[in-house]
Design an enzyme around this catalytic site. Structure first.
Site: not given
Ligand code: NOJ
Length: 530
Positions: A207, A271
């Site tokens: 993440d 991500e």
């Molecule tokens: C990316 C995640 O995919 C999302 O759902 C989340 O709100 C944010 N990061 C914060 O962790």
């Protein structure tokens, strides 16, 4: 095992197709309206039938759920409503027996404010875990230390009145950012990675991989200008100092150094929201020392337009070269479902988008429900559970047309509304050879069958306006007509191995390929054995 086999196993994620499961919405095994780990185990037959190689589970760790698992209160245990560690072990074992690997979400950028590290950190400026988070003094007028804003809106700083300093939160104020300059934080995450790898997970979706380290001097971000992209204007600033710092690469390389020797087949999938393709490409490092897979968000967010998609893929290919291996997706729990967002419910467009996704060089990542063309569900304001209103793409899976949609018991209220499961569902599409789900399955099977489609290089082909065509290696040509007009391409020969219009499968193409509106095909000139 020989060298070649070892390499093949270690690179399983290159040839494979991944499938994201939003755990709370996949399958509810205990009739509480929330999907859970045993529910996933009970549905592995479907995933095996579809042919996916790995599943990525949205966060399963302990959380107060302010941001639905992305606010972690314990990194090494399972959120009770989703099951327990034993359930995860069982899922991993059962999945492995079907040739499916399990990846989990790792959230290193921030924890929950209810994690014991943060509970301790805010007790005093000398607390044991104080420096595990990003603290700074107010400016002279008492305002936040700099101008950074949270992704969810408002300042990225919260004043802790007890200790008189602000802490950083790039997301909710209950998600304090960890201080990755602190060696103890790095060490703690080494252990967290090992903990899960020991349990047999095949890797992690990381993440906010692009945001882990912040500017050591906490400098102000430069303001947005009128010509900046919408996302920059919305925030009012360029996230130069709180996101995409070069120092984040050190941390990602460290994850790789921990994971590689420990789990040689493991995969780190980031991500990676990057402001440009050069910085996106940097997340692959040398190709051997950083992320295995990085999400290409420009593609995910682009309209279904031949020129735009071709441009993004060409730029990506040019920037990452042979070393990088993108993860391509069209839907997720943040951006919603592509059949609605991109294709506006049009079946032909959905088929064309899916065929293109599964024919790129890289690893396609399907979001649960993509295989049936599941649309977003309208979620009324009073039914929303997400602070950022992303609920429409997070509603439960449509397994069948019965009450409860096969997700939960008929008399149970699911945690989010079910939507219309009668329109499209797994049961209804399973035995229909012309269904989108059959197309999904057959495209995945074709990737497995044709080495060029799976692994070979990408090269754009000249094509008429509205059409996007490319070669994969020597033997495969892909063409999608993303327009309302019929179109024809010259110089393409072989056999149509898969078309969005299934009736064309097996058709020989001599030299000229004609395509109807929103039609896509995969043509192979390789000799087939059948
Ligand atoms: C990316 C995640 O995919 C999302 O759902 C989340 O709100 C944010 N990061 C914060 O962790």
């Amino acid at each position: 095992m020989g060298d070649a086999e070892q390499t093949g196993a270690a690179r399983w994620w290159r040839g494979g197709v991944l499938y994201q499961i939003y755990v709370r919405s996949f399958a509810d095994s205990n009739a509480d309206g929330v999907g859970d780990l045993p529910g996933i185990t009970s549905r592995l037959d479907h995933l095996q039938w579809l042919g996916v190689d790995g599943i990525w589970l949205s966060p399963i760790t302990v959380s107060p759920d302010d941001d639905w698992g992305y606010d972690v209160a314990d990194y090494c245990d399972v959120q009770p409503v989703l099951g327990d560690l034993h359930d995860l072990d069982e899922l991993i074992t059962q999945a492995r027996a079907r040739g499916i690997r399990v990846l989990i979400d790792l959230v290193p950028n921030h924890s929950s404010d209810r994690h014991h590290w943060f509970v301790d950190a805010r007790t005093s400026r000398r607390a044991r875990h104080r420096e595990w988070y990003v603290w700074a003094d107010p400016r002279e007028d008492g305002s936040p230390p700099n101008n950074w804003v949270s992704i969810f809106g408002g300042p990225a700083w919260e004043l802790d009145t007890k200790t008189g300093q602000y802490y950083l939160h790039n997301f909710l104020s209950s998600q304090p950012d960890l201080n990755w300059w602190n060696e103890e934080v790095r060490g703690a995450f080494d252990e967290i990675l090992r903990f899960w790898l020991d349990r047999g997970v095949a890797g992690f979706r990381i993440d906010v991989a692009h945001g882990i380290v912040k500017d050591a001097e906490l400098r102000d971000n430069p303001p947005a200008g009128p010509d900046d992209p919408e996302a920059v204007r919305r925030l009012g600033q360029h996230q130069v100092y709180n996101m995409n710092r070069v120092e984040a690469h050190d941390v990602l390389c460290r994850f790789r150094r921990v994971s590689d020797p420990y789990a040689p087949n493991g995969v780190l999938m980031g991500e990676t929201w990057a402001p440009d393709i050069t910085r996106f490409a940097a997340y692959f490092g040398t190709g051997e020392d950083e992320l295995h897979l990085a999400f290409n968000f420009p593609y995910a967010l682009a309209p279904l337009d031949a020129g735009e998609l071709r441009g993004i893929v060409e730029a990506t290919e040019a920037a990452i070269g042979a070393i990088g291996w993108p993860a391509w997706t069209l839907s997720n729990h943040d951006i919603g479902r592509f059949p609605s967002r991109v294709c506006k419910g049009d079946e032909k467009k959905t088929r064309a988008a899916l065929l293109a996704l599964l024919a790129l060089r890289g690893t396609p990542v399907l979001y649960f429900g993509d295989e049936i063309g599941m649309p977003d569900t309208a979620v009324g304001v009073e039914q929303r559970r997400d602070p950022a209103g992303r609920d429409g793409g997070r509603t439960p899976m449509h397994w069948n047309a019965e009450a409860g949609a096969g997700f939960t018991e008929p008399d149970v209220e699911p945690w989010l509304p079910l939507g219309d499961a009668s329109a499209r569902n797994v049961e209804g599409q399973r035995h229909d050879a012309r269904s989108l789900m059959s197309l999904s399955r057959d495209l995945i099977a074709l990737r497995r069958e044709l080495p060029d489609l799976r692994e070979a290089s990408y090269a754009s082909l000249p094509s008429p306006s509205g059409v996007w065509a490319w070669r994969r290696g020597e033997s495969v040509t892909v063409a999608v007509n993303l327009s309302e007009q019929t179109a024809a391409l010259e110089g393409i020969a072989g056999e149509i191995r898969m078309g969005t219009e299934r009736a064309r499968n097996g058709e020989r193409v001599g030299d000229r390929l004609s395509l109807g509106p929103w039609e896509g095909v995969i043509v192979s000139s390789a000799r087939t054995t059948s």
